[in-house]
Scaffold this motif. Structure first.
Motif, PDB file in Angstrom:
ATOM      1  N   THR A 213       0.819  -1.216   0.000  1.00 37.96           N
ATOM      2  CA  THR A 213       0.000   0.000   0.000  1.00 37.96           C
ATOM      3  C   THR A 213       0.852   1.265   0.000  1.00 37.96           C
ATOM      4  OG1 THR A 213      -0.133  -0.128   2.412  1.00 37.96           O
ATOM      5  CG2 THR A 213      -1.938  -1.121   1.154  1.00 37.96           C
ATOM      6  N   SER A 292      -8.898   4.087   1.151  1.00 35.96           N
ATOM      7  CA  SER A 292      -8.458   4.516   2.479  1.00 35.96           C
ATOM      8  C   SER A 292      -9.477   4.127   3.545  1.00 35.96           C
ATOM      9  CB  SER A 292      -8.238   6.028   2.489  1.00 35.96           C
ATOM     10  OG  SER A 292      -7.225   6.405   1.583  1.00 35.96           O
ATOM     11  N   GLY A 295      -8.873   0.691   4.478  1.00 33.79           N
ATOM     12  CA  GLY A 295      -7.590   0.444   5.110  1.00 33.79           C
ATOM     13  C   GLY A 295      -6.468   0.121   4.155  1.00 33.79           C
ATOM     14  N   GLN A 299      -1.820   5.378   4.399  1.00 35.64           N
ATOM     15  CA  GLN A 299      -1.687   4.734   5.693  1.00 35.64           C
ATOM     16  C   GLN A 299      -1.413   5.742   6.809  1.00 35.64           C
ATOM     17  OE1 GLN A 299      -2.185   1.268   6.116  1.00 35.64           O
ATOM     18  NE2 GLN A 299      -2.966   1.683   4.049  1.00 35.64           N
ATOM     19  N   SER A 307      -9.752   7.561   5.460  1.00 37.22           N
ATOM     20  CA  SER A 307      -9.391   6.859   6.696  1.00 37.22           C
ATOM     21  C   SER A 307      -9.927   7.582   7.921  1.00 37.22           C
ATOM     22  CB  SER A 307      -7.876   6.714   6.789  1.00 37.22           C
ATOM     23  OG  SER A 307      -7.246   7.982   6.795  1.00 37.22           O
TER      24      SER A 307
END
Length: 354
Positions: A213, A292, A295, A299, A307
Motif C-alpha cells: 500500500t 483509504s 484500510g 496509511q 481513513s
C-alpha cells in the motif's frame, strides 16, 4: 416563535412584491415559490420547519453571493478573451471554481493554516470541541480540524498525481492508436477492454494486496485502472480528427506521427480532454477515498479523509456528526468539479443559451 413566523412571511411577501414591481420574473418566481413551500411546510411542521427552510435559504443565498463575487473577481484579473468566457459561467460553475480554489489554498498552505501538527496528540481521545480544537479530537487525541486541513493536501494531491499519470498514459495511447491504426490500434483496444472489464475496486484491492500500500503503488495501480477510460475517449475524439483534410495534407507532406499528434490532432482535441480530466479526477478521488476507508489507501499517521471517516465512525453511534465532516469534504469537492466540468462541456459543445 410567533414573531419569527410573522417576520419570515412578511420578508418573503415583501421581497416577492419588490421583484414583481421591478419585473424580475426569475427572482419573483424563486421567492414566491419559496413562500408557497414555506406555507405548506409551516402547516405540516410548524415553526421548526420554517426555521430549517430559512436556514437552508440563507445558506444557498450566501453560496450564491460568494460565487457571484468570486466570478467577478476572476473576470477582473483575467485577460479579455477569458473574461468574456467567464461572464457566461453560471453561478454553479463559479461556486465550483471557488471550492476548488479554497481546497487548493488549504492543501498548499496546510502547515500555516492548521493550528496543530498532522500527527500531534494534544488531548484525550474523542475530546469535545473547545477553543484549541474547533472540531474536537479523534480516536488518538489529534486535532480533527488540523487533520482535515492536511487531508486536503494528501487526499487531493495523491488523486491529482494519479489522474495526471492515467491521463498521460491513456491520452498518448489513444492519440497514437488513432494515427497509426492497424494492429497497434487493435492491440491497445483489446488491452483497454480487458482492464475495463474488471471492477475498479476489486482490481485495486487485488493489486494493493499483492504489491503493498505504498503511495507509488497506489498511484500506479489507480492510473492503470483509469487510463483505459481516457484511452477510449481520446481514441474516439482523435479518430474523428485524423480523417480531416488538413491531417491528410500533413501526411502527404511527409510529416511524422508525433508531428500529427502535436500540431494537428492535440490542439483540436484539447477541450473535451480537459473536461475528461475533471471527470477522471472525480473517479480517482472517490476510489482512493474508498480504498483509504477500507484500510488499503493512504496509511496512518498520514491524514486522509477516507481513513478519517473509518477511524472516527464510532462517534456516529453517540450522535456526533464529526466523522461526517471529512465525508462532506469529499462530496463537496466532487460536486464542485462536476459543476465546472458541466459548464466546460456546455461551452465546448457549441450550444448557445437562448
Amino acid at each position: 416563535m410567533s414573531n419569527f413566523v410573522i417576520i419570515y412571511y412578511a420578508a418573503l411577501i415583501a421581497a416577492s412584491c419588490l421583484a414583481a414591481y421591478y419585473k424580475q420574473r426569475s427572482v419573483f418566481t424563486l421567492i414566491f415559490s419559496l413562500t408557497l413551500i414555506s406555507f405548506v411546510l409551516g402547516i405540516i411542521g410548524g415553526a421548526g420547519a420554517l426555521r430549517f427552510v430559512a436556514t437552508a435559504a440563507f445558506v444557498l443565498a450566501l453560496a450564491a453571493g460568494t460565487s457571484y463575487c468570486f466570478r467577478e473577481f476572476l473576470i477582473m484579473i483575467s485577460k479579455p478573451g477569458l473574461a468574456k468566457e467567464l461572464r457566461t459561467a453560471p453561478l454553479t460553475a463559479a461556486f465550483g471554481m471557488f471550492v476548488i480554489f479554497t481546497y487548493a489554498i488549504a492543501g498548499i498552505f496546510a502547515p500555516w493554516i492548521a493550528p496543530h501538527g498532522e500527527a500531534e496528540i494534544i488531548g484525550q481521545a474523542f475530546a469535545p470541541p473547545d477553543e484549541t480544537m474547533l472540531l474536537g479530537a479523534d480516536q488518538l487525541g489529534r486535532d480533527m480540524f488540523s487533520r482535515i486541513i492536511y487531508g486536503a493536501r494528501n487526499s487531493v494531491g495523491l488523486a491529482l498525481v494519479a489522474t495526471m499519470l492515467a491521463f498521460i498514459m491513456g491520452s498518448i495511447a489513444g492519440l497514437l492508436a488513432a494515427v497509426k491504426g492497424g494492429w497497434f490500434d487493435q492491440l491497445m483496444g483489446r488491452v483497454a477492454d480487458v482492464i475495463m472489464s474488471i471492477p475498479s475496486l476489486i482490481f485495486a484491492l487485488l493489486m494493493l494486496s499483492i504489491f503493498g500500500t505504498g503511495l507509488q503503488v497506489i498511484v500506479i495501480v489507480v492510473a492503470v485502472i483509469y487510463s483505459p477510460r481516457v484511452f477510449r475517449l481520446t481514441r474516439a475524439v482523435a479518430g474523428n480528427i485524423v480523417v480531416m483534410d488538413y491531417v491528410e495534407a500533413a501526411k502527404l507532406r511527409g510529416e511524422g506521427d508525433w508531428y500529427l499528434v502535436r500540431k494537428e490532432i492535440l490542439p483540436n482535441a484539447t477541450a473535451p480532454l480537459i473536461a475528461e480530466f475533471g471527470l477522471e479526477f472525480c473517479f480517482v478521488f472517490l476510489l482512493i477515498a474508498g480504498l483509504s476507508f477500507l484500510g488499503l489507501g493512504i496509511q496512518p499517521p498520514t491524514a486522509d479523509w477516507g481513513s478519517m471517516v473509518r477511524e472516527n465512525a464510532t462517534l456516529i453511534s453517540f450522535g456526533d456528526i464529526t466523522p461526517l465532516i471529512p465525508a462532506a469534504a469529499i462530496a463537496l469537492l466532487t460536486v464542485a468539479i462536476n459543476f465546472v466540468v458541466d459548464w466546460m462541456l456546455f461551452r465546448t459543445s457549441g450550444l448557445k443559451e437562448q
